[in-house]
Scaffold this active site. Structure first.
Site, PDB file in Angstrom:
ATOM      1  N   ARG A 158      34.718  93.504   1.691  1.00 35.74           N
ATOM      2  CA  ARG A 158      36.159  92.894   2.318  1.00 35.74           C
ATOM      3  C   ARG A 158      36.104  91.544   1.498  1.00 35.74           C
ATOM      4  NH1 ARG A 158      35.780  94.267   8.575  1.00 35.74           N
ATOM      5  NH2 ARG A 158      33.400  93.866   8.177  1.00 35.74           N
TER       6      ARG A 158
ATOM      7  N   LYS B 182      33.814  78.923  16.713  1.00 39.30           N
ATOM      8  CA  LYS B 182      33.780  79.616  15.684  1.00 39.30           C
ATOM      9  C   LYS B 182      34.335  79.510  14.431  1.00 39.30           C
ATOM     10  CE  LYS B 182      32.573  83.554  13.544  1.00 39.30           C
ATOM     11  NZ  LYS B 182      31.438  83.629  13.091  1.00 39.30           N
TER      12      LYS B 182
ATOM     13  N   GLU C 204      30.316  85.322  17.830  1.00 41.42           N
ATOM     14  CA  GLU C 204      29.284  85.714  17.195  1.00 41.42           C
ATOM     15  C   GLU C 204      29.008  85.017  15.929  1.00 41.42           C
ATOM     16  OE1 GLU C 204      26.641  87.931  18.022  1.00 41.42           O
ATOM     17  OE2 GLU C 204      25.935  87.028  16.439  1.00 41.42           O
ATOM     18  N   PHE C 205      27.670  84.643  15.779  1.00 39.76           N
ATOM     19  CA  PHE C 205      27.348  83.923  14.422  1.00 39.76           C
ATOM     20  C   PHE C 205      26.275  84.433  13.580  1.00 39.76           C
ATOM     21  CE2 PHE C 205      28.281  80.712  17.812  1.00 39.76           C
ATOM     22  CZ  PHE C 205      29.352  80.052  17.244  1.00 39.76           C
TER      23      PHE C 205
ATOM     24  N   PHE D 195      24.121  76.258   1.546  1.00 40.78           N
ATOM     25  CA  PHE D 195      25.631  76.478   1.423  1.00 40.78           C
ATOM     26  C   PHE D 195      26.289  75.336   0.449  1.00 40.78           C
ATOM     27  CE2 PHE D 195      25.299  79.466   4.595  1.00 40.78           C
ATOM     28  CZ  PHE D 195      26.431  80.175   4.423  1.00 40.78           C
TER      29      PHE D 195
ATOM     30  N   LYS E  64      28.212  89.651  -0.938  1.00 45.86           N
ATOM     31  CA  LYS E  64      27.040  89.160  -1.020  1.00 45.86           C
ATOM     32  C   LYS E  64      25.960  90.243  -1.036  1.00 45.86           C
ATOM     33  CE  LYS E  64      26.283  88.143   3.958  1.00 45.86           C
ATOM     34  NZ  LYS E  64      25.864  87.226   4.838  1.00 45.86           N
TER      35      LYS E  64
ATOM     36  N   CYS F 244      34.757  87.523   6.930  1.00 43.69           N
ATOM     37  CA  CYS F 244      35.217  86.277   7.895  1.00 43.69           C
ATOM     38  C   CYS F 244      35.665  84.930   7.297  1.00 43.69           C
ATOM     39  CB  CYS F 244      33.616  85.930   8.535  1.00 43.69           C
ATOM     40  SG  CYS F 244      33.232  87.286   9.725  1.00 43.69           S
TER      41      CYS F 244
ATOM     42  N   ASN G 106      32.606  78.284  10.781  1.00 46.44           N
ATOM     43  CA  ASN G 106      32.977  78.988   9.568  1.00 46.44           C
ATOM     44  C   ASN G 106      33.759  78.174   8.325  1.00 46.44           C
ATOM     45  OD1 ASN G 106      31.881  81.237   9.974  1.00 46.44           O
ATOM     46  ND2 ASN G 106      33.484  82.408  10.417  1.00 46.44           N
TER      47      ASN G 106
HETATM   48  P1  NAD Z   1      34.647  95.787  11.715  1.00 40.30           P
HETATM   49  O1  NAD Z   1      35.794  96.379  11.297  1.00 40.30           O
HETATM   50  O2  NAD Z   1      33.252  96.218  11.044  1.00 40.30           O
HETATM   51  O3  NAD Z   1      34.578  96.621  13.066  1.00 40.30           O
HETATM   52  C1  NAD Z   1      35.575  96.693  14.013  1.00 40.30           C
HETATM   53  C2  NAD Z   1      35.492  97.982  14.716  1.00 40.30           C
HETATM   54  O4  NAD Z   1      36.525  98.056  15.919  1.00 40.30           O
HETATM   55  C3  NAD Z   1      35.864  99.211  14.192  1.00 40.30           C
HETATM   56  O5  NAD Z   1      34.851 100.376  14.053  1.00 40.30           O
HETATM   57  C4  NAD Z   1      37.083  99.485  14.583  1.00 40.30           C
HETATM   58  O6  NAD Z   1      36.999 101.068  14.560  1.00 40.30           O
HETATM   59  C5  NAD Z   1      36.934  99.159  16.081  1.00 40.30           C
HETATM   60  N1  NAD Z   1      38.118  99.239  16.851  1.00 40.30           N
HETATM   61  C6  NAD Z   1      39.305  98.930  16.438  1.00 40.30           C
HETATM   62  N2  NAD Z   1      40.359  98.881  17.707  1.00 40.30           N
HETATM   63  C7  NAD Z   1      39.871  99.514  18.501  1.00 40.30           C
HETATM   64  C8  NAD Z   1      40.076 100.080  19.745  1.00 40.30           C
HETATM   65  N3  NAD Z   1      41.264  99.526  20.276  1.00 40.30           N
HETATM   66  N4  NAD Z   1      39.213 100.149  20.637  1.00 40.30           N
HETATM   67  C9  NAD Z   1      37.967 100.352  20.266  1.00 40.30           C
HETATM   68  N5  NAD Z   1      37.428 100.183  18.916  1.00 40.30           N
HETATM   69  C10 NAD Z   1      38.352  99.618  18.124  1.00 40.30           C
HETATM   70  O7  NAD Z   1      34.730  94.527  12.185  1.00 40.30           O
HETATM   71  P2  NAD Z   1      33.450  93.394  12.409  1.00 40.30           P
HETATM   72  O8  NAD Z   1      32.931  92.866  10.930  1.00 40.30           O
HETATM   73  O9  NAD Z   1      32.351  94.103  13.250  1.00 40.30           O
HETATM   74  O10 NAD Z   1      33.977  92.261  13.070  1.00 40.30           O
HETATM   75  C11 NAD Z   1      34.454  92.529  14.355  1.00 40.30           C
HETATM   76  C12 NAD Z   1      34.782  91.044  14.872  1.00 40.30           C
HETATM   77  O11 NAD Z   1      33.760  90.050  14.876  1.00 40.30           O
HETATM   78  C13 NAD Z   1      35.986  90.344  14.097  1.00 40.30           C
HETATM   79  O12 NAD Z   1      36.735  89.623  14.901  1.00 40.30           O
HETATM   80  C14 NAD Z   1      35.066  89.295  13.356  1.00 40.30           C
HETATM   81  O13 NAD Z   1      36.034  88.296  12.672  1.00 40.30           O
HETATM   82  C15 NAD Z   1      33.996  88.782  14.204  1.00 40.30           C
HETATM   83  N6  NAD Z   1      32.859  88.623  13.394  1.00 40.30           N
HETATM   84  C16 NAD Z   1      32.197  89.371  12.408  1.00 40.30           C
HETATM   85  C17 NAD Z   1      31.112  89.128  11.662  1.00 40.30           C
HETATM   86  C18 NAD Z   1      30.758  89.824  10.433  1.00 40.30           C
HETATM   87  O14 NAD Z   1      29.777  89.050  10.029  1.00 40.30           O
HETATM   88  N7  NAD Z   1      31.048  90.932  10.144  1.00 40.30           N
HETATM   89  C19 NAD Z   1      30.499  87.754  12.216  1.00 40.30           C
HETATM   90  C20 NAD Z   1      30.917  87.183  13.222  1.00 40.30           C
HETATM   91  C21 NAD Z   1      32.253  87.654  13.824  1.00 40.30           C
END
Ligand code: NAD
Length: 433
Positions: free
Chosen positions: A329, A205, A149-150, A250, A322, A261, A209
Protein backbone atom coordinates in the site's frame (compact mmCIF):
# COMPACT_ATOMS: atom_id res chain seq x y z
CA UNK A 1 -10.96 -13.13 28.98
CA UNK A 2 -13.31 -13.75 26.07
CA UNK A 3 -12.29 -11.48 23.22
CA UNK A 4 -13.77 -10.79 19.80
CA UNK A 5 -11.42 -9.07 17.36
CA UNK A 6 -13.34 -7.61 14.44
CA UNK A 7 -11.19 -7.18 11.32
CA UNK A 8 -8.53 -9.80 10.70
CA UNK A 9 -5.91 -7.80 8.80
CA UNK A 10 -2.34 -6.95 9.76
CA UNK A 11 -3.45 -5.47 13.07
CA UNK A 12 -6.44 -7.63 14.00
CA UNK A 13 -4.71 -10.91 13.25
CA UNK A 14 -1.58 -10.02 15.19
CA UNK A 15 -3.56 -8.63 18.14
CA UNK A 16 -5.87 -11.64 18.14
CA UNK A 17 -3.08 -14.18 18.15
CA UNK A 18 -1.09 -12.12 20.66
CA UNK A 19 -3.93 -11.96 23.17
CA UNK A 20 -4.62 -15.69 22.65
CA UNK A 21 -0.97 -16.47 23.30
CA UNK A 22 -1.15 -15.01 26.81
CA UNK A 23 -4.14 -17.18 27.64
CA UNK A 24 -7.27 -15.38 26.42
CA UNK A 25 -10.01 -16.98 24.32
CA UNK A 26 -10.07 -15.07 21.05
CA UNK A 27 -12.28 -15.21 18.01
CA UNK A 28 -11.02 -13.26 15.01
CA UNK A 29 -13.83 -12.11 12.76
CA UNK A 30 -13.79 -10.73 9.24
CA UNK A 31 -16.28 -9.99 6.46
CA UNK A 32 -13.80 -11.42 3.98
CA UNK A 33 -14.95 -15.02 3.66
CA UNK A 34 -11.94 -16.09 1.63
CA UNK A 35 -9.57 -14.77 4.29
CA UNK A 36 -11.39 -16.59 7.10
CA UNK A 37 -11.63 -19.81 5.06
CA UNK A 38 -7.86 -19.69 4.47
CA UNK A 39 -7.16 -19.07 8.15
CA UNK A 40 -9.41 -21.99 9.08
CA UNK A 41 -7.37 -24.19 6.72
CA UNK A 42 -4.20 -23.10 8.52
CA UNK A 43 -3.05 -20.68 5.80
CA UNK A 44 -1.83 -17.23 6.82
CA UNK A 45 -3.09 -14.57 4.38
CA UNK A 46 -0.27 -12.07 5.04
CA UNK A 47 3.49 -12.33 5.33
CA UNK A 48 4.61 -11.44 8.83
CA UNK A 49 7.65 -13.17 10.35
CA UNK A 50 6.71 -15.63 13.11
CA UNK A 51 2.96 -15.23 12.65
CA UNK A 52 2.23 -18.66 11.14
CA UNK A 53 3.86 -20.58 14.00
CA UNK A 54 2.10 -18.50 16.64
CA UNK A 55 -1.29 -18.98 14.97
CA UNK A 56 -0.72 -22.72 14.74
CA UNK A 57 0.17 -23.02 18.44
CA UNK A 58 -2.84 -21.03 19.60
CA UNK A 59 -5.33 -22.71 17.28
CA UNK A 60 -4.08 -26.11 18.47
CA UNK A 61 -4.43 -24.97 22.08
CA UNK A 62 -8.06 -24.07 21.37
CA UNK A 63 -7.61 -20.41 22.32
CA UNK A 64 -7.88 -18.93 18.81
CA UNK A 65 -10.67 -19.39 16.28
CA UNK A 66 -11.73 -17.64 13.09
CA UNK A 67 -15.23 -16.75 12.03
CA UNK A 68 -17.38 -14.63 9.74
CA UNK A 69 -20.19 -14.70 12.30
CA UNK A 70 -19.84 -11.30 13.95
CA UNK A 71 -23.07 -11.58 15.97
CA UNK A 72 -22.11 -14.75 17.81
CA UNK A 73 -18.60 -13.43 18.41
CA UNK A 74 -19.90 -10.18 19.92
CA UNK A 75 -22.45 -11.92 22.12
CA UNK A 76 -19.84 -14.26 23.58
CA UNK A 77 -17.22 -11.57 24.20
CA UNK A 78 -16.37 -9.49 27.26
CA UNK A 79 -14.14 -7.26 25.15
CA UNK A 80 -14.81 -6.42 21.50
CA UNK A 81 -11.81 -5.03 19.65
CA UNK A 82 -12.46 -3.11 16.44
CA UNK A 83 -9.50 -3.53 14.09
CA UNK A 84 -11.12 -2.95 10.71
CA UNK A 85 -9.55 -0.82 8.00
CA UNK A 86 -9.93 2.97 7.99
CA UNK A 87 -8.76 3.75 4.44
CA UNK A 88 -8.55 7.29 3.10
CA UNK A 89 -11.77 8.73 1.66
CA UNK A 90 -11.60 10.86 -1.50
CA UNK A 91 -10.88 14.04 0.50
CA UNK A 92 -8.06 12.41 2.52
CA UNK A 93 -10.09 12.00 5.70
CA UNK A 94 -10.39 8.54 7.30
CA UNK A 95 -13.29 6.46 5.99
CA UNK A 96 -15.06 5.25 9.12
CA UNK A 97 -17.87 3.32 7.47
CA UNK A 98 -16.51 -0.10 8.56
CA UNK A 99 -15.92 1.12 12.13
CA UNK A 100 -19.45 2.48 12.43
CA UNK A 101 -21.02 -0.57 10.83
CA UNK A 102 -19.31 -2.72 13.49
CA UNK A 103 -20.47 -0.30 16.21
CA UNK A 104 -24.09 -0.63 15.05
CA UNK A 105 -23.80 -4.42 15.09
CA UNK A 106 -22.37 -4.29 18.60
CA UNK A 107 -25.26 -2.09 19.72
CA UNK A 108 -27.78 -4.55 18.32
CA UNK A 109 -26.13 -7.50 20.08
CA UNK A 110 -25.22 -6.14 23.47
CA UNK A 111 -26.20 -8.73 26.08
CA UNK A 112 -24.45 -7.51 29.22
CA UNK A 113 -21.53 -5.20 30.00
CA UNK A 114 -18.83 -5.19 27.33
CA UNK A 115 -15.79 -3.08 26.64
CA UNK A 116 -15.69 -1.84 23.05
CA UNK A 117 -12.14 -1.02 22.05
CA UNK A 118 -11.05 0.78 18.92
CA UNK A 119 -7.65 -0.37 17.72
CA UNK A 120 -8.12 1.00 14.22
CA UNK A 121 -6.58 4.44 13.71
CA UNK A 122 -9.51 6.84 13.89
CA UNK A 123 -9.95 10.63 14.03
CA UNK A 124 -10.23 12.38 17.36
CA UNK A 125 -13.79 12.20 18.62
CA UNK A 126 -14.58 8.81 17.05
CA UNK A 127 -14.97 7.09 20.45
CA UNK A 128 -17.86 9.46 21.19
CA UNK A 129 -19.43 8.72 17.84
CA UNK A 130 -19.06 4.96 18.39
CA UNK A 131 -20.68 5.30 21.79
CA UNK A 132 -23.56 7.22 20.27
CA UNK A 133 -24.09 4.57 17.57
CA UNK A 134 -24.14 1.71 20.08
CA UNK A 135 -26.47 3.67 22.37
CA UNK A 136 -29.04 3.98 19.55
CA UNK A 137 -29.77 0.26 19.87
CA UNK A 138 -29.43 -0.60 23.54
CA UNK A 139 -29.95 0.39 27.15
CA UNK A 140 -27.35 -2.14 28.33
CA UNK A 141 -24.22 -0.73 30.00
CA UNK A 142 -20.96 -0.70 28.03
CA UNK A 143 -17.65 1.13 28.01
CA UNK A 144 -15.93 2.54 24.93
CA UNK A 145 -12.15 2.88 24.79
CA UNK A 146 -9.50 3.93 22.33
CA UNK A 147 -6.45 1.67 22.20
CA UNK A 148 -4.35 2.71 19.21
CA UNK A 149 -1.89 0.17 17.87
CA UNK A 150 1.79 0.97 17.35
CA UNK A 151 3.07 -2.28 15.88
CA UNK A 152 5.38 -2.19 12.87
CA UNK A 153 4.70 -4.54 10.00
CA UNK A 154 7.68 -6.87 9.68
CA UNK A 155 8.24 -6.85 13.45
CA UNK A 156 4.59 -6.98 14.45
CA UNK A 157 4.70 -9.97 16.80
CA UNK A 158 7.66 -8.63 18.77
CA UNK A 159 6.08 -5.15 18.94
CA UNK A 160 2.75 -6.52 20.08
CA UNK A 161 4.11 -8.99 22.63
CA UNK A 162 6.71 -6.56 24.04
CA UNK A 163 5.29 -3.07 23.49
CA UNK A 164 7.32 0.04 24.42
CA UNK A 165 4.06 1.52 25.59
CA UNK A 166 0.37 0.83 25.54
CA UNK A 167 -2.11 3.67 25.19
CA UNK A 168 -5.60 3.23 26.56
CA UNK A 169 -8.05 6.08 26.53
CA UNK A 170 -11.51 6.05 27.97
CA UNK A 171 -13.85 8.10 30.04
CA UNK A 172 -15.21 4.87 31.55
CA UNK A 173 -13.35 3.63 34.65
CA UNK A 174 -14.51 0.03 34.24
CA UNK A 175 -13.28 -0.09 30.65
CA UNK A 176 -9.89 1.27 31.69
CA UNK A 177 -9.59 -1.38 34.37
CA UNK A 178 -10.45 -4.23 32.00
CA UNK A 179 -7.88 -3.01 29.48
CA UNK A 180 -5.23 -2.50 32.14
CA UNK A 181 -5.72 -6.14 33.18
CA UNK A 182 -5.64 -7.31 29.58
CA UNK A 183 -2.32 -5.58 28.86
CA UNK A 184 -0.52 -6.07 32.17
CA UNK A 185 1.09 -9.40 31.12
CA UNK A 186 2.58 -7.73 28.02
CA UNK A 187 4.30 -4.67 29.52
CA UNK A 188 7.54 -4.55 31.48
CA UNK A 189 6.25 -2.11 34.08
CA UNK A 190 2.88 -0.61 34.88
CA UNK A 191 4.02 2.89 33.82
CA UNK A 192 4.30 1.56 30.26
CA UNK A 193 0.51 1.65 30.16
CA UNK A 194 -0.53 5.24 29.46
CA UNK A 195 -4.06 5.86 30.60
CA UNK A 196 -5.87 8.93 29.38
CA UNK A 197 -9.14 10.16 27.96
CA UNK A 198 -10.27 8.78 24.60
CA UNK A 199 -9.56 11.96 22.61
CA UNK A 200 -5.97 12.15 23.82
CA UNK A 201 -5.46 8.47 22.97
CA UNK A 202 -6.84 8.98 19.48
CA UNK A 203 -4.58 11.98 18.94
CA UNK A 204 -1.52 10.14 20.31
CA UNK A 205 -1.59 7.71 17.39
CA UNK A 206 -1.63 10.49 14.79
CA UNK A 207 1.00 12.46 16.69
CA UNK A 208 3.36 9.48 16.78
CA UNK A 209 3.01 8.68 13.08
CA UNK A 210 3.25 12.33 12.06
CA UNK A 211 6.42 12.76 14.12
CA UNK A 212 8.08 9.73 12.51
CA UNK A 213 7.01 10.84 9.05
CA UNK A 214 8.31 14.34 9.78
CA UNK A 215 11.77 12.97 10.52
CA UNK A 216 11.78 11.10 7.22
CA UNK A 217 10.54 14.00 5.10
CA UNK A 218 12.93 16.38 6.83
CA UNK A 219 15.87 14.15 5.96
CA UNK A 220 14.60 13.61 2.43
CA UNK A 221 14.39 17.36 1.94
CA UNK A 222 17.93 17.77 3.27
CA UNK A 223 19.09 14.94 1.02
CA UNK A 224 17.98 16.90 -2.04
CA UNK A 225 19.79 19.93 -0.66
CA UNK A 226 22.93 17.87 0.06
CA UNK A 227 23.11 16.69 -3.49
CA UNK A 228 22.82 20.24 -4.83
CA UNK A 229 25.54 21.42 -2.44
CA UNK A 230 27.91 18.49 -2.95
CA UNK A 231 27.49 17.26 0.63
CA UNK A 232 26.87 13.64 1.67
CA UNK A 233 23.60 13.15 3.56
CA UNK A 234 24.83 9.81 4.92
CA UNK A 235 27.66 11.55 6.80
CA UNK A 236 25.24 14.23 7.96
CA UNK A 237 22.70 11.64 9.09
CA UNK A 238 25.16 9.71 11.22
CA UNK A 239 26.61 12.80 12.87
CA UNK A 240 23.24 14.43 13.52
CA UNK A 241 21.82 11.19 14.90
CA UNK A 242 24.72 10.89 17.35
CA UNK A 243 23.16 13.72 19.36
CA UNK A 244 21.13 11.91 22.04
CA UNK A 245 18.47 14.62 21.83
CA UNK A 246 17.92 13.58 18.22
CA UNK A 247 18.88 9.88 18.10
CA UNK A 248 19.65 7.81 14.99
CA UNK A 249 16.24 6.30 14.20
CA UNK A 250 13.97 7.37 11.36
CA UNK A 251 16.62 9.63 9.84
CA UNK A 252 17.19 7.51 6.74
CA UNK A 253 16.72 9.34 3.47
CA UNK A 254 15.17 7.26 0.72
CA UNK A 255 12.57 6.98 -1.98
CA UNK A 256 9.79 8.33 0.25
CA UNK A 257 7.61 6.65 2.84
CA UNK A 258 4.69 4.42 1.95
CA UNK A 259 2.65 1.82 3.74
CA UNK A 260 -0.88 1.66 4.95
CA UNK A 261 -0.33 4.10 7.79
CA UNK A 262 1.92 7.14 7.35
CA UNK A 263 0.45 8.55 4.11
CA UNK A 264 -3.15 8.00 5.12
CA UNK A 265 -2.72 9.10 8.73
CA UNK A 266 -0.97 12.26 7.67
CA UNK A 267 -3.69 13.28 5.29
CA UNK A 268 -6.30 12.37 7.90
CA UNK A 269 -4.48 14.52 10.48
CA UNK A 270 -4.47 17.47 8.10
CA UNK A 271 -8.23 17.00 7.70
CA UNK A 272 -8.69 16.74 11.47
CA UNK A 273 -6.90 20.08 11.88
CA UNK A 274 -8.93 21.73 9.14
CA UNK A 275 -12.11 20.42 10.74
CA UNK A 276 -11.44 22.64 13.73
CA UNK A 277 -9.96 25.54 11.77
CA UNK A 278 -6.28 24.77 12.36
CA UNK A 279 -3.89 24.38 9.45
CA UNK A 280 -1.15 21.89 10.37
CA UNK A 281 1.56 23.51 8.27
CA UNK A 282 4.41 21.19 9.28
CA UNK A 283 2.37 18.10 8.49
CA UNK A 284 1.34 19.56 5.14
CA UNK A 285 5.00 20.03 4.23
CA UNK A 286 5.75 16.45 5.31
CA UNK A 287 3.13 15.24 2.86
CA UNK A 288 4.23 17.35 -0.08
CA UNK A 289 7.93 16.54 0.39
CA UNK A 290 7.02 12.86 0.42
CA UNK A 291 5.05 13.10 -2.80
CA UNK A 292 8.01 14.78 -4.48
CA UNK A 293 10.44 12.23 -3.02
CA UNK A 294 8.51 9.27 -4.39
CA UNK A 295 9.13 10.60 -7.92
CA UNK A 296 12.79 11.43 -7.35
CA UNK A 297 14.35 8.18 -8.54
CA UNK A 298 12.26 8.20 -11.70
CA UNK A 299 13.30 11.81 -12.43
CA UNK A 300 16.95 10.90 -11.87
CA UNK A 301 16.69 8.07 -14.37
CA UNK A 302 14.88 10.22 -16.89
CA UNK A 303 17.56 12.90 -16.64
CA UNK A 304 20.30 10.30 -16.93
CA UNK A 305 18.74 8.95 -20.12
CA UNK A 306 18.05 12.44 -21.52
CA UNK A 307 14.34 11.72 -21.38
CA UNK A 308 14.61 8.68 -23.64
CA UNK A 309 12.64 6.11 -21.65
CA UNK A 310 10.42 4.83 -24.45
CA UNK A 311 11.25 1.21 -25.19
CA UNK A 312 13.82 0.95 -22.37
CA UNK A 313 13.71 -1.82 -19.80
CA UNK A 314 14.16 -1.09 -16.10
CA UNK A 315 14.73 -3.72 -13.42
CA UNK A 316 13.14 -2.97 -10.05
CA UNK A 317 14.33 -4.71 -6.89
CA UNK A 318 11.88 -4.39 -4.03
CA UNK A 319 8.15 -3.75 -4.31
CA UNK A 320 6.92 -3.86 -0.70
CA UNK A 321 6.81 -0.49 1.05
CA UNK A 322 9.55 -1.76 3.38
CA UNK A 323 11.42 -5.02 3.97
CA UNK A 324 9.91 -7.98 5.86
CA UNK A 325 6.38 -7.37 4.66
CA UNK A 326 4.28 -8.13 1.60
CA UNK A 327 2.33 -4.89 2.07
CA UNK A 328 2.47 -2.70 -1.03
CA UNK A 329 0.00 0.00 0.00
CA UNK A 330 1.38 3.41 -1.09
CA UNK A 331 4.72 1.76 -1.86
CA UNK A 332 7.27 4.05 -3.60
CA UNK A 333 8.00 1.18 -6.02
CA UNK A 334 4.48 1.44 -7.41
CA UNK A 335 4.90 5.16 -8.06
CA UNK A 336 8.16 4.50 -9.91
CA UNK A 337 6.71 1.61 -11.92
CA UNK A 338 3.65 3.59 -12.97
CA UNK A 339 5.84 6.51 -14.09
CA UNK A 340 8.04 4.13 -16.07
CA UNK A 341 5.09 2.46 -17.78
CA UNK A 342 3.58 5.82 -18.61
CA UNK A 343 6.87 6.88 -20.19
CA UNK A 344 6.79 3.77 -22.38
CA UNK A 345 9.41 1.74 -20.51
CA UNK A 346 9.17 -1.95 -19.64
CA UNK A 347 9.62 -3.14 -16.08
CA UNK A 348 11.11 -6.40 -14.79
CA UNK A 349 10.46 -6.68 -11.08
CA UNK A 350 11.53 -8.82 -8.15
CA UNK A 351 10.46 -8.93 -4.52
CA UNK A 352 10.80 -11.84 -2.10
CA UNK A 353 7.24 -11.53 -0.73
CA UNK A 354 5.18 -8.84 -2.43
CA UNK A 355 4.95 -9.96 -6.08
CA UNK A 356 1.52 -11.57 -5.72
CA UNK A 357 0.10 -8.39 -4.26
CA UNK A 358 1.56 -6.31 -7.10
CA UNK A 359 0.24 -8.78 -9.65
CA UNK A 360 -3.24 -8.21 -8.22
CA UNK A 361 -2.85 -4.46 -8.92
CA UNK A 362 -0.78 -4.27 -12.10
CA UNK A 363 -1.57 -7.64 -13.70
CA UNK A 364 0.70 -8.44 -16.63
CA UNK A 365 1.75 -4.86 -17.29
CA UNK A 366 5.16 -5.76 -15.86
CA UNK A 367 7.30 -8.91 -15.80
CA UNK A 368 7.63 -10.71 -12.44
CA UNK A 369 10.90 -12.51 -11.88
CA UNK A 370 11.24 -15.28 -9.31
CA UNK A 371 14.98 -14.71 -9.14
CA UNK A 372 16.45 -11.26 -8.45
CA UNK A 373 19.12 -11.66 -11.14
CA UNK A 374 16.57 -12.73 -13.75
CA UNK A 375 15.04 -9.24 -13.41
CA UNK A 376 18.28 -7.74 -14.74
CA UNK A 377 18.38 -9.62 -18.01
CA UNK A 378 18.55 -7.08 -20.80
CA UNK A 379 17.62 -4.16 -18.52
CA UNK A 380 19.03 -0.67 -19.08
CA UNK A 381 19.08 0.14 -15.37
CA UNK A 382 18.45 -1.36 -11.96
CA UNK A 383 16.43 0.62 -9.41
CA UNK A 384 16.44 -0.53 -5.79
CA UNK A 385 13.31 0.53 -3.94
CA UNK A 386 13.13 -1.74 -0.86
CA UNK A 387 16.14 -2.67 1.23
CA UNK A 388 15.52 -6.41 1.63
CA UNK A 389 18.61 -8.09 3.15
CA UNK A 390 19.28 -10.14 0.02
CA UNK A 391 19.81 -6.96 -2.01
CA UNK A 392 22.51 -5.60 0.28
CA UNK A 393 25.43 -7.51 -1.10
CA UNK A 394 24.60 -8.86 -4.53
CA UNK A 395 27.22 -10.21 -6.93
CA UNK A 396 27.86 -6.91 -8.69
CA UNK A 397 30.03 -8.53 -11.40
CA UNK A 398 26.99 -10.62 -12.29
CA UNK A 399 24.73 -7.56 -12.08
CA UNK A 400 27.00 -5.77 -14.53
CA UNK A 401 27.10 -8.71 -16.94
CA UNK A 402 23.32 -9.02 -16.98
CA UNK A 403 22.45 -5.34 -17.38
CA UNK A 404 22.59 -3.89 -20.87
CA UNK A 405 24.07 -0.69 -19.42
CA UNK A 406 25.59 -0.64 -15.91
CA UNK A 407 23.22 1.87 -14.33
CA UNK A 408 22.23 1.70 -10.65
CA UNK A 409 19.63 3.78 -8.81
CA UNK A 410 19.91 3.11 -5.11
CA UNK A 411 16.68 4.37 -3.54
CA UNK A 412 17.76 3.33 -0.03
CA UNK A 413 21.46 4.22 0.03
CA UNK A 414 22.50 0.65 0.83
CA UNK A 415 25.34 0.34 -1.67
CA UNK A 416 28.82 1.83 -1.71
CA UNK A 417 28.99 4.49 -4.44
CA UNK A 418 32.82 4.52 -4.60
CA UNK A 419 33.16 0.76 -4.97
CA UNK A 420 30.43 0.61 -7.58
CA UNK A 421 31.88 3.45 -9.63
CA UNK A 422 35.24 1.66 -9.47
CA UNK A 423 33.49 -1.39 -10.94
CA UNK A 424 32.30 0.75 -13.83
CA UNK A 425 28.72 1.45 -12.78
CA UNK A 426 26.90 4.75 -13.16
CA UNK A 427 25.53 5.08 -9.62
CA UNK A 428 23.09 7.46 -8.02
CA UNK A 429 21.63 7.31 -4.53
CA UNK A 430 19.70 9.78 -2.40
CA UNK A 431 21.59 12.87 -1.29
CA UNK A 432 25.07 11.58 -1.98
CA UNK A 433 27.60 13.47 -4.07
P1 NAD B 1 -6.21 -4.44 6.79
O1 NAD B 1 -6.79 -3.85 5.59
O2 NAD B 1 -5.04 -5.37 6.69
O3 NAD B 1 -7.34 -5.23 7.61
C1 NAD B 1 -8.62 -4.73 7.84
C2 NAD B 1 -9.56 -5.93 7.85
O4 NAD B 1 -10.85 -5.49 8.24
C3 NAD B 1 -9.73 -6.59 6.49
O5 NAD B 1 -9.44 -7.98 6.58
C4 NAD B 1 -11.20 -6.35 6.14
O6 NAD B 1 -11.78 -7.42 5.40
C5 NAD B 1 -11.80 -6.25 7.52
N1 NAD B 1 -13.09 -5.56 7.56
C6 NAD B 1 -13.48 -4.45 6.89
N2 NAD B 1 -14.74 -4.12 7.21
C7 NAD B 1 -15.15 -5.03 8.12
C8 NAD B 1 -16.36 -5.22 8.84
N3 NAD B 1 -17.37 -4.38 8.70
N4 NAD B 1 -16.45 -6.27 9.68
C9 NAD B 1 -15.41 -7.12 9.84
N5 NAD B 1 -14.24 -6.99 9.18
C10 NAD B 1 -14.11 -5.95 8.33
O7 NAD B 1 -5.86 -3.22 7.75
P2 NAD B 1 -4.74 -3.14 8.89
O8 NAD B 1 -3.43 -2.82 8.29
O9 NAD B 1 -4.87 -4.31 9.78
O10 NAD B 1 -5.23 -1.84 9.66
C11 NAD B 1 -6.39 -1.84 10.46
C12 NAD B 1 -6.43 -0.54 11.25
O11 NAD B 1 -5.29 -0.47 12.11
C13 NAD B 1 -6.36 0.72 10.39
O12 NAD B 1 -7.12 1.72 11.00
C14 NAD B 1 -4.90 1.10 10.44
O13 NAD B 1 -4.69 2.46 10.26
C15 NAD B 1 -4.53 0.69 11.85
N6 NAD B 1 -3.12 0.37 12.03
C16 NAD B 1 -2.44 -0.35 11.11
C17 NAD B 1 -1.11 -0.68 11.32
C18 NAD B 1 -0.32 -1.47 10.32
O14 NAD B 1 0.91 -1.50 10.44
N7 NAD B 1 -0.94 -2.10 9.35
C19 NAD B 1 -0.47 -0.26 12.50
C20 NAD B 1 -1.20 0.46 13.44
C21 NAD B 1 -2.53 0.78 13.19
Amino acid sequence: MQLAVIGTGYVGLVAGVGFADIGNDVVCVDVDETKIARLKRGEVPIYEPGLDALIETNVKAGRLTFSTDITTAIRAAEVVIIAVGTPPAADGSADLSAVFSVAETIGKNLNGFKVVVTKSTVPVGTADRIEERIRRHTTQPFGVASNPEFLKEGAAIEDFMKPDRVVIGSNNARALEVLRNLYTPLVRKSEDIHEMDARSAELTKYAANAMLATRISFMNDLAVLSEKLGADIERVRKAVGADPRIGPKFLYPGAGFGGSCFPKDISALIQIGQGVGHELEVVRAVESVNKRQKRLLFEKLRRHLDGALEGRTVAVWGLAFKPQTDDIREAPALVMIRELLEAGAKVRAHDPEAMNNVRAVLGDRITYCENMYEALEGADALALLTEWQEYRQPDFERVKRLLRTPTLLDGRNIWDPKALRALGFWYTGIGRP
